[in-house]
Design a protein around this motif. Structure first.
Motif, short mmCIF file in Angstrom:
data_model
loop_
_atom_site.label_atom_id
_atom_site.label_comp_id
_atom_site.label_asym_id
_atom_site.label_seq_id
_atom_site.Cartn_x
_atom_site.Cartn_y
_atom_site.Cartn_z
N HIS A 10 32.43 41.31 31.20
CA HIS A 10 32.38 40.69 32.53
C HIS A 10 32.18 41.77 33.59
CE1 HIS A 10 33.72 36.72 31.18
NE2 HIS A 10 34.56 37.35 30.39
N ILE A 11 31.65 41.35 34.73
CA ILE A 11 31.54 42.26 35.87
C ILE A 11 32.95 42.47 36.40
CG2 ILE A 11 30.69 42.51 38.23
CD1 ILE A 11 28.21 40.97 37.37
N GLU A 12 33.33 43.73 36.53
CA GLU A 12 34.69 44.04 36.98
C GLU A 12 34.85 43.77 38.47
OE1 GLU A 12 36.93 47.49 35.73
OE2 GLU A 12 35.37 47.86 34.22
N VAL A 13 35.96 43.16 38.79
CA VAL A 13 36.36 42.96 40.18
C VAL A 13 37.84 43.26 40.27
CG1 VAL A 13 34.60 41.24 40.76
CG2 VAL A 13 36.77 40.48 39.83
N ASN A 14 38.24 43.83 41.40
CA ASN A 14 39.67 44.07 41.58
C ASN A 14 40.32 42.79 42.12
OD1 ASN A 14 39.58 44.01 44.49
ND2 ASN A 14 38.89 46.14 44.50
N GLY A 15 41.64 42.80 42.20
CA GLY A 15 42.37 41.61 42.60
C GLY A 15 41.97 41.08 43.96
N GLN A 16 41.79 41.97 44.93
CA GLN A 16 41.41 41.53 46.27
C GLN A 16 40.00 40.95 46.28
OE1 GLN A 16 43.46 41.16 48.80
NE2 GLN A 16 41.80 40.27 50.01
N GLN A 17 39.06 41.62 45.59
CA GLN A 17 37.69 41.09 45.51
C GLN A 17 37.70 39.70 44.87
OE1 GLN A 17 36.11 44.41 43.21
NE2 GLN A 17 34.65 44.87 44.83
N LEU A 18 38.48 39.57 43.81
CA LEU A 18 38.55 38.29 43.11
C LEU A 18 39.07 37.19 44.03
CD1 LEU A 18 38.25 36.69 40.48
CD2 LEU A 18 40.64 37.25 40.02
N LYS A 19 40.13 37.47 44.76
CA LYS A 19 40.68 36.47 45.68
C LYS A 19 39.65 36.06 46.72
CE LYS A 19 45.50 37.86 45.19
NZ LYS A 19 46.65 38.50 45.82
N GLU A 75 45.01 35.39 36.78
CA GLU A 75 45.65 35.83 35.54
C GLU A 75 44.64 36.01 34.42
OE1 GLU A 75 48.64 32.85 34.83
OE2 GLU A 75 49.80 33.46 36.60
N ARG A 76 43.70 35.07 34.31
CA ARG A 76 42.68 35.15 33.26
C ARG A 76 41.79 36.38 33.44
NH1 ARG A 76 40.88 28.86 33.43
NH2 ARG A 76 42.49 28.05 32.03
N VAL A 77 41.37 36.62 34.68
CA VAL A 77 40.50 37.76 34.93
C VAL A 77 41.22 39.07 34.63
CG1 VAL A 77 39.26 39.05 36.73
CG2 VAL A 77 39.01 36.57 36.58
N ARG A 78 42.48 39.15 34.98
CA ARG A 78 43.25 40.37 34.71
C ARG A 78 43.44 40.62 33.23
NH1 ARG A 78 47.80 39.69 39.44
NH2 ARG A 78 46.57 40.65 41.11
N LYS A 126 35.46 32.62 39.29
CA LYS A 126 35.64 33.62 38.25
C LYS A 126 37.01 33.36 37.62
CE LYS A 126 33.86 37.77 38.60
NZ LYS A 126 32.77 37.53 37.66
N GLY A 127 37.05 33.31 36.29
CA GLY A 127 38.30 33.06 35.60
C GLY A 127 38.61 31.59 35.40
N VAL A 142 33.59 23.47 37.07
CA VAL A 142 34.77 23.78 36.27
C VAL A 142 35.91 24.06 37.23
CG1 VAL A 142 35.76 25.32 34.54
CG2 VAL A 142 33.33 24.72 34.42
N ILE A 143 36.94 23.25 37.16
CA ILE A 143 38.06 23.30 38.08
C ILE A 143 39.24 24.00 37.40
CG2 ILE A 143 39.64 21.95 39.51
CD1 ILE A 143 36.55 21.64 40.10
N ALA A 144 39.81 24.97 38.10
CA ALA A 144 40.98 25.67 37.60
C ALA A 144 41.82 26.14 38.78
CB ALA A 144 40.58 26.86 36.73
N ASP A 145 43.10 26.31 38.54
CA ASP A 145 44.03 26.79 39.55
C ASP A 145 43.70 28.25 39.91
OD1 ASP A 145 46.66 26.63 41.02
OD2 ASP A 145 47.07 28.28 39.63
N PRO A 146 43.63 28.60 41.20
CA PRO A 146 43.31 29.98 41.59
C PRO A 146 44.24 31.03 40.97
CG PRO A 146 43.18 28.55 43.50
CD PRO A 146 43.74 27.72 42.36
N LYS A 147 45.51 30.70 40.86
CA LYS A 147 46.46 31.65 40.27
C LYS A 147 46.13 31.88 38.79
CE LYS A 147 51.41 32.54 39.89
NZ LYS A 147 52.74 32.05 40.19
N THR A 148 45.79 30.81 38.09
CA THR A 148 45.40 30.93 36.69
C THR A 148 44.13 31.75 36.55
OG1 THR A 148 46.41 28.79 36.21
CG2 THR A 148 44.82 29.62 34.61
N CYS A 149 43.17 31.54 37.46
CA CYS A 149 41.92 32.32 37.43
C CYS A 149 42.23 33.81 37.55
CB CYS A 149 40.99 31.89 38.57
SG CYS A 149 40.31 30.23 38.40
#
Length: 168
Positions: free
Chosen positions: A119-128, A109-112, A9-10, A100-107
């Motif tokens: 998009h389906i909402e996810v909080n920061g912990q769910q996203l991680k 930031e993009r989702v936030r 995601k992101g 599709v490869i992307a840096d987890p930190k960038t993902c």
């Protein structure tokens, strides 16, 4: 032919799908709209919900293939229901998988920062947790797009190469 973008995601799957539609004439289907419409307050890990989502996606893609010679859609590729949908689609269609490869930190930031209404909402912990599980599963794909700091032009170059390879 079906082009299936798979990644965290992101990671930029939607953006790349939109590029494929705008620059290469491939119909981009935003399947997350279907998932959102049937969520009905259920948790993201609710197995019944997930099965319904992937059944709906498969039916929608099959229907769209009656109208389009080629299309692109996206998925995280995380669940066994995804695996079954992919197997089913591969039975009747040529499916080209693109990681599709992307840096987890960038993902993160993009989702936030993105428009949560599409998009389906996810909080920061769910996203991680989701993105870690996606990385751990590491779905094998025929091609990879490196979306780490790439410009739209650089992404189009990668897509041009992939499309040329798949249309031989």
């Amino acid at each position: 032919m079906i082009y299936l973008l798979i990644g965290q995601k992101g990671s930029g799957k939607s953006f790349i799908g939109e590029l494929m539609e705008a620059h290469f004439g491939l119909k981009f289907i935003r399947v997350e709209d279907w998932a959102k419409s049937i969520k009905k307050g259920r948790a993201l890990d609710d197995d019944t919900y997930l099965k319904e989502v992937f059944d709906t996606i498969e039916k929608g893609i099959r229907s769209a293939m009656k109208e389009h010679e080629n299309l692109v859609f996206e998925s995280t590729g995380l669940t066994e229901h995804f695996d079954q949908m992919l197997t089913n689609l591969q039975t009747d269609f040529m499916v080209v998988t693109i990681g599709v490869i992307a840096d987890p930190k960038t993902c993160l930031e993009r989702v936030r920062s993105r428009d949560q209404s599409i998009h389906i909402e996810v909080n920061g912990q769910q996203l991680k947790e989701l993105n870690k599980a996606i990385r751990d599963k590491n779905v094998p794909t025929a091609f990879r797009i490196d979306n780490r700091g790439k410009s739209p032009e650089e992404l189009r170059e990668q897509l041009t190469h992939i499309l040329a390879e798949t249309r031989r």
